[in-house]
Design a protein around this motif. Structure first.
Motif, PDB file in Angstrom:
ATOM      1  N   ARG A  67       0.816  -1.211   0.000  1.00 13.67           N
ATOM      2  CA  ARG A  67       0.000   0.000   0.000  1.00 13.67           C
ATOM      3  C   ARG A  67       0.856   1.270   0.000  1.00 13.67           C
ATOM      4  O   ARG A  67       0.474   2.274  -0.613  1.00 13.67           O
ATOM      5  N   LEU A  72      -3.256   5.849  -6.476  1.00  7.12           N
ATOM      6  CA  LEU A  72      -4.009   4.610  -6.676  1.00  7.12           C
ATOM      7  C   LEU A  72      -4.419   4.406  -8.135  1.00  7.12           C
ATOM      8  O   LEU A  72      -4.172   3.338  -8.712  1.00  7.12           O
ATOM      9  N   GLU A 130      -8.889   0.009  -2.016  1.00 14.56           N
ATOM     10  CA  GLU A 130      -7.672   0.007  -2.838  1.00 14.56           C
ATOM     11  C   GLU A 130      -7.510  -1.336  -3.548  1.00 14.56           C
ATOM     12  O   GLU A 130      -7.169  -1.390  -4.740  1.00 14.56           O
ATOM     13  N   VAL A 139       1.936   1.978  -3.502  1.00 14.07           N
ATOM     14  CA  VAL A 139       0.776   2.375  -4.298  1.00 14.07           C
ATOM     15  C   VAL A 139       0.401   3.819  -3.985  1.00 14.07           C
ATOM     16  O   VAL A 139       0.118   4.621  -4.892  1.00 14.07           O
ATOM     17  N   ALA A 140       0.411   4.182  -2.704  1.00 13.47           N
ATOM     18  CA  ALA A 140       0.050   5.543  -2.312  1.00 13.47           C
ATOM     19  C   ALA A 140       1.034   6.563  -2.871  1.00 13.47           C
ATOM     20  O   ALA A 140       0.630   7.651  -3.314  1.00 13.47           O
ATOM     21  N   LEU A 191      -7.357  -2.055  -7.645  1.00 15.76           N
ATOM     22  CA  LEU A 191      -6.192  -2.705  -8.240  1.00 15.76           C
ATOM     23  C   LEU A 191      -6.511  -4.084  -8.805  1.00 15.76           C
ATOM     24  O   LEU A 191      -5.647  -4.725  -9.406  1.00 15.76           O
ATOM     25  N   ALA A 219      -2.950   1.481 -10.637  1.00 15.70           N
ATOM     26  CA  ALA A 219      -3.793   0.480 -11.298  1.00 15.70           C
ATOM     27  C   ALA A 219      -3.565   0.476 -12.802  1.00 15.70           C
ATOM     28  O   ALA A 219      -3.459  -0.582 -13.430  1.00 15.70           O
TER      29      ALA A 219
END
Length: 278
Positions: free
Chosen positions: A37, A45, A84, A40-41, A88, A49
């Motif tokens: 995470r 997001l 999230e 990803v942050a 994804l 993806a």
């Protein structure tokens, strides 16, 4: 283990950004990635993806939700993690359920500390009952990960696959599954029996070796397959027999691995993964 199922868990090449990790997977022919995470942050997001989809990679898991034993049962953060995972299209959201209340990961007892281990496990069950319907509405499978008992106080009051299954079995298998992580479960004399019991409920299979002696920080005691004491063949055969045919993530927490050239790490990972079941 066939290379077609190989997945790079991002933490194995921790110093790579998300884009670097995705590019590395493509360059080395690794078809899946386990995302964290934090990375990803950093990327955003929606952008993350798109990056993974455009690269043609599967998201074998999102790490991590959990820490359900603290204030508010961690519900707000876990609902965000579920959202999230849905964005994804992750195969599952890994839940590291949390240790004793008031004990932070790697830390000493602090405010709100409790020695009530059964009570902490009851909090996990309470939180799971609230989160599972939310996840189901969004098409996200929750995956309970039992951790080695050395982490019981500060990271996971679930220490065996059997304990994880006892909780998961209150829900449909497509809603709540379990993680089989070789580093955490190899020692358990009941592990093969419990893997068989988990048929249809294994949401993720993660592999790394158990090093001896362990380093001063046992969190960093994971090694590349073949560098430690785990016999992977029987574990992988049991997971396959339990009808798990998804991706197999290599997830390594190790200071030397993190310091190495990530491209060399991936090349070694592919060789060791191919040999691990022999």
């Amino acid at each position: 283990m066939t290379l077609a199922r190989l997945s790079l868990n991002q933490w194995t090449t921790r110093r790579w950004s998300l884009r670097e990790a995705v590019d590395g997977c493509v360059r080395h022919g690794v078809a899946a990635i386990g995302l964290w995470r934090e990375h990803v942050a950093e990327h955003g997001l929606a952008a993350a993806a798109k990056l993974v989809t455009d690269a043609g990679l599967r998201v074998s898991s999102l790490c991590r939700g959990g820490f359900l034993t603290g204030p508010g049962l961690g519900l707000k953060d876990n609902r965000a993690a579920i959202d999230e995972a849905a964005a994804l299209n992750a195969a599952c959201l890994v839940l590291v359920v949390g240790g004793l209340p008031g004990v932070a990961p790697g830390g000493a007892p602090g405010p709100g500390f409790s020695r009530d281990l059964p009570g902490a496990r009851a909090r996990v069950a309470e939180a799971l009952a609230l989160l599972a319907p939310y996840a189901a509405e969004r098409g996200v499978r929750l995956a309970l990960e039992p951790l080695h008992p050395v982490y019981c106080a500060d990271r996971a009051v679930l220490s065996t696959l059997g304990q994880a299954l006892d909780l998961a079995e209150h829900f449909p298998a497509e809603q709540v599954g379990v993680v089989v992580d070789t580093f955490h479960v190899w020692w358990d004399p009941e592990v093969l029996t419990q893997i068989a019991r988990a048929a249809g409920r294994i949401a993720s299979y993660q592999v790394s070796d158990f090093l001896v002696p362990l380093p001063a920080d046992p969190l960093l005691g994971r090694g590349m397959m073949g560098d430690g004491v785990i016999d992977f063949g029987p574990l992988t055969a049991a997971v396959d027999a339990a009808d798990y045919h998804g991706d197999i993530e290599v997830e390594i927490f190790n200071a030397d691995v993190w310091a190495a050239d990530p491209d060399e790490v991936l090349a070694t990972m592919k060789r060791r993964f191919a040999a691990a079941a022999r």
